[in-house]
Design a protein around this motif. Sequence first.
Motif, PDB file in Angstrom:
ATOM      1  N   UNK A  85      17.752   9.810 -62.187  1.00 16.31           N
ATOM      2  CA  UNK A  85      18.638   9.824 -63.424  1.00 16.31           C
ATOM      3  C   UNK A  85      19.781   9.199 -62.961  1.00 16.31           C
ATOM      4  N   UNK A  86      20.564   8.183 -63.694  1.00 20.00           N
ATOM      5  CA  UNK A  86      21.801   7.610 -63.570  1.00 20.00           C
ATOM      6  C   UNK A  86      22.157   7.100 -64.736  1.00 20.00           C
ATOM      7  N   UNK A  87      23.497   6.981 -64.618  1.00 20.10           N
ATOM      8  CA  UNK A  87      24.635   6.443 -65.913  1.00 20.10           C
ATOM      9  C   UNK A  87      24.359   4.790 -65.551  1.00 20.10           C
ATOM     10  N   UNK A  88      23.850   4.118 -66.720  1.00 20.87           N
ATOM     11  CA  UNK A  88      23.897   2.797 -66.626  1.00 20.87           C
ATOM     12  C   UNK A  88      24.592   2.035 -67.874  1.00 20.87           C
ATOM     13  N   UNK A  89      25.154   1.008 -67.464  1.00 22.75           N
ATOM     14  CA  UNK A  89      25.871   0.205 -68.736  1.00 22.75           C
ATOM     15  C   UNK A  89      24.526  -0.783 -68.963  1.00 22.75           C
ATOM     16  N   UNK A  90      24.627  -1.210 -70.073  1.00 20.72           N
ATOM     17  CA  UNK A  90      23.537  -2.259 -70.722  1.00 20.72           C
ATOM     18  C   UNK A  90      24.158  -3.153 -71.757  1.00 20.72           C
ATOM     19  N   UNK A  91      24.137  -4.617 -71.537  1.00 25.03           N
ATOM     20  CA  UNK A  91      24.512  -5.470 -72.581  1.00 25.03           C
ATOM     21  C   UNK A  91      23.670  -6.358 -72.891  1.00 25.03           C
ATOM     22  N   UNK A  92      23.703  -6.642 -74.266  1.00 28.69           N
ATOM     23  CA  UNK A  92      22.629  -7.333 -74.968  1.00 28.69           C
ATOM     24  C   UNK A  92      23.074  -8.671 -75.598  1.00 28.69           C
ATOM     25  N   UNK A  93      22.383  -9.882 -75.463  1.00 26.74           N
ATOM     26  CA  UNK A  93      22.630 -10.938 -76.294  1.00 26.74           C
ATOM     27  C   UNK A  93      21.610 -11.014 -77.390  1.00 26.74           C
ATOM     28  N   UNK A  94      21.985 -11.083 -78.630  1.00 29.32           N
ATOM     29  CA  UNK A  94      21.004 -10.935 -79.634  1.00 29.32           C
ATOM     30  C   UNK A  94      21.048 -12.227 -80.489  1.00 29.32           C
ATOM     31  N   UNK A  95      19.933 -12.992 -80.543  1.00 30.55           N
ATOM     32  CA  UNK A  95      20.014 -14.337 -81.480  1.00 30.55           C
ATOM     33  C   UNK A  95      20.007 -14.163 -82.991  1.00 30.55           C
ATOM     34  N   UNK A  96      20.318 -15.000 -83.505  1.00 26.59           N
ATOM     35  CA  UNK A  96      20.671 -14.937 -85.084  1.00 26.59           C
ATOM     36  C   UNK A  96      19.164 -14.390 -85.687  1.00 26.59           C
ATOM     37  N   UNK A  97      18.139 -14.750 -85.031  1.00 28.89           N
ATOM     38  CA  UNK A  97      16.875 -13.995 -85.723  1.00 28.89           C
ATOM     39  C   UNK A  97      16.576 -12.631 -85.385  1.00 28.89           C
ATOM     40  N   UNK A  98      17.337 -12.120 -84.589  1.00 32.08           N
ATOM     41  CA  UNK A  98      17.135 -10.729 -84.154  1.00 32.08           C
ATOM     42  C   UNK A  98      16.459 -10.469 -82.895  1.00 32.08           C
ATOM     43  N   UNK A  99      16.340 -11.387 -81.956  1.00 29.79           N
ATOM     44  CA  UNK A  99      15.671 -11.328 -80.733  1.00 29.79           C
ATOM     45  C   UNK A  99      16.506 -11.003 -79.664  1.00 29.79           C
ATOM     46  N   UNK A 100      16.315 -10.564 -78.570  1.00 29.34           N
ATOM     47  CA  UNK A 100      17.070 -10.564 -77.240  1.00 29.34           C
ATOM     48  C   UNK A 100      16.853 -11.544 -76.513  1.00 29.34           C
TER      49      UNK A 100
END
Length: 108
Positions: A85-100
């Motif tokens: 187990x570890x603490x992680x950061x996640x950043x997402x880019x989401x398109x206008x049609x709701x996909x990553x």
Amino acid sequence: MTIAPGKLSEPAVGAFVAAVNARDKDAFAALLTPDATMSDDGSDRDLQDWADREIFSSNGHMEVVTESDGGRTLVVSYRNDTWGEMRTAWRFTVTPDGRISRFETGQA
């Protein structure tokens, strides 16, 4: 206290967390654009190879601790059979049609 996937502000990110936790490869793949990319600790990785290794074959699980940026940035308690187990950061880019189209993860 953790945030349930269905309570996250960005539906695509919530679905991503739910797919990871269910180890549902089909749902995971359906959330991504065909040309989606990712990085781990600042280095671009082959997304399919990384997901197989770090999520699906090692029982990856995300517990969301905090969200920001409209639900597109998370701090997660992440665990798998390889790293524990570890603490992680996640950043997402989401398109206008709701996909990553991209996600970035690393130590938080």
